[in-house]
Design an enzyme around this catalytic site. Structure first.
Site, PDB file in Angstrom:
ATOM      1  N   CYS A   1      36.773  40.156  23.912  1.00 28.33           N
ATOM      2  CA  CYS A   1      35.027  40.573  24.261  1.00 28.33           C
ATOM      3  C   CYS A   1      34.249  40.316  23.289  1.00 28.33           C
ATOM      4  O   CYS A   1      33.206  40.374  22.734  1.00 28.33           O
ATOM      5  CB  CYS A   1      34.866  42.448  23.875  1.00 28.33           C
ATOM      6  SG  CYS A   1      35.631  43.528  25.178  1.00 28.33           S
TER       7      CYS A   1
ATOM      8  N   GLN B   1      32.608  46.625  13.132  1.00 28.86           N
ATOM      9  CA  GLN B   1      33.191  45.650  12.889  1.00 28.86           C
ATOM     10  C   GLN B   1      33.297  46.077  11.179  1.00 28.86           C
ATOM     11  O   GLN B   1      34.611  45.797  10.738  1.00 28.86           O
ATOM     12  CB  GLN B   1      33.597  44.846  13.124  1.00 28.86           C
ATOM     13  CG  GLN B   1      34.236  44.751  14.564  1.00 28.86           C
ATOM     14  CD  GLN B   1      35.456  45.591  14.392  1.00 28.86           C
ATOM     15  OE1 GLN B   1      36.430  45.679  14.099  1.00 28.86           O
ATOM     16  NE2 GLN B   1      35.708  45.596  15.785  1.00 28.86           N
TER      17      GLN B   1
ATOM     18  N   HIS C   1      30.077  40.316  19.400  1.00 29.54           N
ATOM     19  CA  HIS C   1      31.184  41.133  21.131  1.00 29.54           C
ATOM     20  C   HIS C   1      30.089  41.081  21.828  1.00 29.54           C
ATOM     21  O   HIS C   1      28.437  41.062  21.737  1.00 29.54           O
ATOM     22  CB  HIS C   1      30.796  42.288  20.070  1.00 29.54           C
ATOM     23  CG  HIS C   1      31.632  43.419  21.433  1.00 29.54           C
ATOM     24  ND1 HIS C   1      30.983  43.967  22.204  1.00 29.54           N
ATOM     25  CD2 HIS C   1      33.219  43.564  21.220  1.00 29.54           C
ATOM     26  CE1 HIS C   1      32.270  44.819  22.585  1.00 29.54           C
ATOM     27  NE2 HIS C   1      33.310  44.057  22.353  1.00 29.54           N
TER      28      HIS C   1
ATOM     29  N   LYS D   1      36.327  53.342  15.353  1.00 32.41           N
ATOM     30  CA  LYS D   1      36.811  52.432  14.774  1.00 32.41           C
ATOM     31  C   LYS D   1      37.576  53.009  13.512  1.00 32.41           C
ATOM     32  O   LYS D   1      37.310  52.083  12.534  1.00 32.41           O
ATOM     33  CB  LYS D   1      36.316  50.917  14.712  1.00 32.41           C
ATOM     34  CG  LYS D   1      35.367  50.507  15.905  1.00 32.41           C
ATOM     35  CD  LYS D   1      35.918  49.538  16.493  1.00 32.41           C
ATOM     36  CE  LYS D   1      35.255  48.647  17.979  1.00 32.41           C
ATOM     37  NZ  LYS D   1      36.291  47.929  18.779  1.00 32.41           N
TER      38      LYS D   1
ATOM     39  N   ASP E   1      25.025  44.882  14.394  1.00 32.58           N
ATOM     40  CA  ASP E   1      26.273  45.650  14.787  1.00 32.58           C
ATOM     41  C   ASP E   1      27.202  46.300  13.426  1.00 32.58           C
ATOM     42  O   ASP E   1      27.607  44.822  13.526  1.00 32.58           O
ATOM     43  CB  ASP E   1      26.104  44.624  16.280  1.00 32.58           C
ATOM     44  CG  ASP E   1      27.477  45.374  16.788  1.00 32.58           C
ATOM     45  OD1 ASP E   1      28.223  46.210  16.302  1.00 32.58           O
ATOM     46  OD2 ASP E   1      28.245  44.463  16.965  1.00 32.58           O
TER      47      ASP E   1
END
Ligand code: PMP
Length: 406
Positions: free
Chosen positions: A363, A202, A121, A225, A199
């Site tokens: 993104c 997700q 991202h 999320k 990261d």
């Protein structure tokens, strides 16, 4: 036991209609929906004990402080982090990644290499590029393999060729849904005395993540999320590293003493939390994690996996659909294009049929560049979606394909 019907009734928004059709919400990779309990925890804070935290002697401030700091402990525990000093509450995964890139500035030197996943991202690319412009480090992408996952082997080769100081990768890519071998990347970073930055935006809503077992130096999460509110997230970091890093923003709460003859800083975690924090949404985030625990999260993950497999198998079998990637471990997302049609048209027509998918570059422009695409349509499922919704989506998609390609 995971009970889908009960869980769905916890999310009022799932009962609404869009363009006269029942809503099928398949845009979970952009943000998840929120259960009533989370929404109520936020209004309860404003109704009953809204007050600023930390410095008040009055009752409301004490209650708000207890709830805020209690939420921090709760959030840390969900991710296997027992030390609240290692739980930095921030605006989201974007701010968490920016904090790491900005505070590592003094620990890096010109020529050091930052390996960044090609499928990241933008939040895990641009802060490193800004550092490149500022102090002369070099950003090199870790290539994506044909399945859509980041190639650990290529990263190993890059480590043997360059002075790698940071390895920054996504746990799950948001544009493809590939589960990357983050354990492999963390170990590779350790072998090369490099920092590991993961990261987790997700991954967190779709699996149990134990940051301590993973042994990552830094792990970024976004609450919105994970059925929590927007505007809040967390950076989980190792205490010894966080203690060495300089504060990022200056202001209230992050200081110990301020004087024109010299200012000293607060201890962890507040050293990195300048200003009035997002109290209400931190409480909402902790409530979201309580909620996930209460519904049998393990059962929820298994159910979501069945829904996702049903979706991807059906999509891969359609001649007129190109699916982006086919990772061995595939999470929530199915990114696709209808042959000969623009993704925006696909998304717009699906919306007319009550189905929410996202279209565009997600993104993740370098991912699109790699696959030579302007963008995709992306369906992304959560544990509250059903097999029936997938079937409804597939029927709608077939109608859309008919409209756009016949
Ligand atoms: N990383 C990934 C993989 C994401 O999907 C997102 C959100 N789209 C972010 C980072 C940014 O997270 P946030 O919205 O919390 O800033």
């Amino acid at each position: 036991m995971f009970d889908l019907a009960r869980v769905r009734s916890d999310f009022p928004i799932l009962a609404r209609e869009v363009h006269g059709q029942p809503l099928v919400y398949f845009d979970n990779a952009a943000t998840s929906q929120k259960p009533t309990r989370v929404i109520e925890s936020i209004s309860d804070y404003y109704d009953r004990y809204n007050s600023n935290v930390h410095r008040g002697v009055h009752t409301l401030s004490g209650e708000a402080t207890d709830a805020y700091e209690g939420a921090r402990v709760r959030i840390g525990r969900w991710f296997g982090v027992e030390d609240p000093g290692e739980v930095i509450l921030l605006r989201g995964a974007t701010e968490a990644l920016n904090l790491v890139a900005n505070t590592l500035v003094d620990s890096l030197k010109p020529g050091d290499v930052i390996l960044v996943g090609e499928t990241e991202h933008h939040a895990n690319i641009v802060p490193w590029q800004q550092l490149e412009a500022r102090i002369g480090v070099r950003v090199i992408p870790i290539p994506v393999d044909p399945s859509g996952a980041l190639s650990l082997e290529s990263a190993k080769t890059l480590c043997s060729e360059h002075p790698v100081a940071v390895i920054a990768v996504g746990h799950v890519s948001n544009a493809i849904g590939a589960l990357n071998d983050v354990q492999g990347f963390v170990t590779l970073a350790q072998e090369n005395q490099a920092y590991s930055v993961i990261d987790g935006a997700q991954a967190a809503p779709h699996m149990m993540v134990n940051v301590k077992e993973l042994n990552a130096d830094f792990y970024a999460v976004s609450a919105h999320k994970c059925c929590g509110p927007t505007g809040i997230g967390v950076l989980l970091g190792r205490r010894d590293l966080l203690e060495r890093l300089p504060p990022w923003q200056g202001g209230g709460d992050m200081i110990d003493r301020v004087s024109f003859s010299g200012t000293t800083y607060n201890e962890l975690p507040w050293k990195f939390e300048a200003g009035t924090p997002n109290i209400a949404d931190t409480i909402g985030f902790a409530t979201a994690l309580d909620y996930l625990e209460s519904i049998d999260f393990k059962g929820a993950v298994e159910h979501e996996h069945r829904v996702h497999s049903h979706l991807t198998e059906a999509m891969l079998s359609r001649d007129k659909v190109d699916v982006l990637g086919h990772p061995n471990h595939w999470v929530s997302v199915c990114s696709f294009n209808v042959k000969g049609a623009h993704p925006t048209d696909v998304g717009t027509l699906l919306d007319q049929l009550g189905i929410a998918v996202r279209t565009g570059h997600h993104c993740a422009m370098p991912t699109m560049e790699h696959f030579g695409l302007p963008g995709t349509a992306r369906a992304s499922v959560a544990f509250y979606n059903s097999i029936e919704e997938v079937d409804h989506f597939l029927e709608a998609l077939d109608r859309v394909i008919g409209m756009l390609t016949d």
